[in-house]
Design a protein around this motif. Structure first.
Motif, short mmCIF file in Angstrom:
data_model
loop_
_atom_site.label_atom_id
_atom_site.label_comp_id
_atom_site.label_asym_id
_atom_site.label_seq_id
_atom_site.Cartn_x
_atom_site.Cartn_y
_atom_site.Cartn_z
N CYS A 187 0.83 -1.21 0.00
CA CYS A 187 0.00 0.00 0.00
C CYS A 187 0.86 1.25 0.00
N ARG A 188 1.93 1.24 0.76
CA ARG A 188 2.84 2.40 0.77
C ARG A 188 3.52 2.58 -0.59
N SER A 248 0.92 3.90 -3.01
CA SER A 248 0.65 5.31 -2.75
C SER A 248 1.77 6.19 -3.31
N ARG A 263 -7.34 3.70 -7.42
CA ARG A 263 -6.56 3.80 -6.18
C ARG A 263 -7.47 3.54 -4.98
N PHE A 311 -7.03 0.26 -2.44
CA PHE A 311 -6.91 0.40 -0.99
C PHE A 311 -8.07 -0.28 -0.27
#
Length: 142
Positions: free
Chosen positions: A76-77, A80, A96, A100
């Motif tokens: 996820c990081r 992002s 996006r 998530f």
């Protein structure tokens, strides 16, 4: 174990792509695409019926639980960071949000599993299986 190895390889490849963005053209887009694919397609989505749910039908060790949650957080990081480097559009914002949400659903299902070797107090409380008058927590869209 196969899923853990796959997620680790995708996370490592995406990290490498983001580190080499000056050498590889469109590397953030490639990293975002790989992370998105891993989060939305490769990870099996949870099922409400424990009999058919990938995450609840088999026993899971606490180590596996922690590794899965760590890798989902890492992806996820990476996702992002990669999507912040590409041109923004409505479609990107939509996918996006979807990626998530998929990660949150899978992490929620993993947190609800009672580990066979050392169940954590958090997992027991979160799933509503701890002693005392408690109910399980849930994510509500409204």
């Amino acid at each position: 174990q196969v899923l853990l190895a796959y997620l680790q390889r995708v996370a490592d490849a995406c990290s490498l792509l983001l580190q080499q963005r000056r050498l590889i053209k469109n590397s953030p887009a490639f990293a975002a695409s790989a992370a998105q694919h891993a989060l939305t397609t490769v990870l099996p989505m949870p099922n409400a019926d424990p009999k058919y749910c990938f995450w609840r039908k088999a026993d899971m060790r606490r180590e596996t639980q922690l590794n899965l949650l760590f890798l989902i957080r890492r992806l996820c990081r990476i996702y992002s960071a990669a999507t912040a480097r590409v041109q923004q559009s409505r479609g990107l914002i939509a996918i996006r949000s979807t990626a998530f949400a998929c990660a949150a659903c899978v992490a929620d299902a993993i947190c609800r599993v009672k580990a066979i070797d050392d169940p954590s107090a958090f997992a027991l409380h979160y799933s509503g299986q701890c002693e005392g008058p408690t109910e399980s927590f849930g994510i509500d869209a409204g």
